[in-house]
Enzyme design. Structure first.
Site: not given
Length: 430
Positions: A255, A258, A322-323, A356, A415
């Site tokens: 990670q 990235h 996230e992960h 991924d 109504h």
């Protein structure tokens, strides 16, 4: 990685702070570009493509000839890998299809729910130093299964001003209808407003850097929906004494490579694991081609030693990764008490990289703590639920008086009248 031992819970928020810029610090830049793209269309898009990417383009849309030629520049081995991933992702997302739900809530009152595709969707695919063709699979496959009419893809140009052939090949394989050589804020703005050649869409999907994340949030001000706030990648690993520390280190670095603004976190109840992972990270880092990028991300990353599993799960839920990789003897305890995570990977032999690429789950996930309230991309992300109802004469007689009473209590006479007129008509017929 910065190492922490038994930090107090009062310090967790500061300790686990993400290395991201605030919305406010980027808003002015994003707003300026949005305004110019809205007013000047392709001319503004070309201007900012040249400014940010250093590329001057005559046209942004890829021709069919270019799309057809891309396949020849992708190796057979990579095509087979993409096909395998496509099959697994397609299988997992097809399984998410649900049928119409029909309920008779009261005798004569029929209600049902159906799902319909979002007609026009825009997919943002990060490019630059790492062209993420895997994200094409994750977004285009469910969009195609959902039945979206128009699937528009934007991705930044490479140094030659072109789209990487593997992105083009994957996009064509997965049903993308239009491909544009366009990245960054200007791409999000173009899909928000539309230009002379780039269509406006109803919903935007895909991860990106901090500028893209803020641009997507800006798009919501102009009536365009987004999948979620998905910014720089992040990973949290919990590892106890049952963990293989080389595996853990490789996951953290996967990670970190990235981008420099990525963040990884190790949480452990073992001092020995904390030390061994640090050594393994240092050793593996030296062999990475993207060493400089990963090293910058690791400088923003944390290694946290906690006293027990209870503290660990509390910290994990507070961070909302996230992960999340879970390597623990007592897996059930963590899974039962886990509330906040985008995607979960369990055991020594479940690397985050599987999600991924090829296991079948989606890798477009909420970051920056948004896993507390957002889901990752799934089939329903590309659809909307519509409710229907049909009421018979008997049905209106059953619920009409209650509607009249409620409408009158709210002071909404029209109504009430819409029901009263119908009830009078039915009673006169009796």
């Amino acid at each position: 990685m910065e190492q922490y031992k038994y930090p107090k819970s009062d310090d967790w928020e500061q300790l686990l702070k993400r290395p991201t810029a605030s919305y406010e610090s980027l808003e002015a830049t994003v707003n300026e570009i949005f305004s110019e793209v809205k007013n000047k269309g392709n001319a503004a898009v070309a201007k900012y493509t040249q400014l940010f990417d250093g590329i001057e383009l005559d046209t942004f849309q890829l021709s069919q000839k270019t799309i057809d030629a891309a396949e020849e520049n992708v190796s057979e081995a990579l095509k087979k890998a993409i096909q395998l991933a496509k099959e697994n992702i397609q299988r997992f997302h097809t399984a998410q299809i649900t049928s119409k739900i029909t309920v008779e809530t009261t005798q004569g009152v029929q209600c049902w729910q159906e799902k319909r595709p979002i007609q026009k969707v825009g997919l943002y695919i990060p490019g630059g130093s790492a062209p993420l063709f895997s994200t094409v699979l994750m977004l285009a496959i469910p969009a195609t299964i959902a039945g979206c009419d128009e699937i528009v893809l934007c991705t930044p140009p490479n140094k030659q001003g072109e789209v990487e052939p593997v992105i083009v090949y994957t996009a064509a394989l997965c049903g993308v209808t239009k491909i544009f050589t366009l990245g960054g804020i200007q791409a999000i703005a173009a899909m928000t407003f539309g230009t002379e050649t780039i269509p406006a869409v109803y919903k935007l999907f895909g991860p990106g850097n901090q500028f893209v994340t803020v641009a997507k949030q800006m798009a919501t001000k102009y009536g365009v929906a987004i999948d979620m706030p998905a910014g720089p990648s992040e990973l949290l690993v919990f590892a106890d004494d049952s963990a293989n520390t080389d595996f853990v280190a490789s996951d953290l670095l996967s990670q970190a490579e990235h981008g420099a603004d990525s963040q990884v976190v190790l949480v452990t109840t073992s001092e020995a694991i904390q030390k061994q992972v640090a050594m393994a990270v240092a050793s593996q880092l030296n062999d990475l081609p993207r060493k400089e990028i990963a090293a910058k991300a690791m400088a923003n990353s944390k290694s946290v030693l906690v006293e027990n599993n209870e503290q660990a799960i509390a910290l994990i839920n507070a961070y909302a990764p996230e992960h999340f990789i879970l390597i623990a003897t007592n897996e059930d305890y963590f899974l039962k008490n886990l509330h906040n995570a985008g995607s979960v990977f369990i055991g020594n032999y479940t690397p985050e990289s599987a999600g991924d690429y090829a296991s079948g789950t989606n890798h477009t996930l909420p970051t920056n703590g948004y896993a507390r309230q957002y889901s990752g991309v799934h089939l329903d992300s590309f659809m909307k639920s519509m409710t229907f109802q049909k009421i018979s004469e008997k049905g209106l007689l059953n619920i009409g008086p209650a509607i009249e009473t409620m409408a009158a209590a709210e002071g909404l006479q029209a109504h009430k009248n819409s029901v009263t007129l119908r009830l009078k008509s039915l009673r006169n017929e009796e």
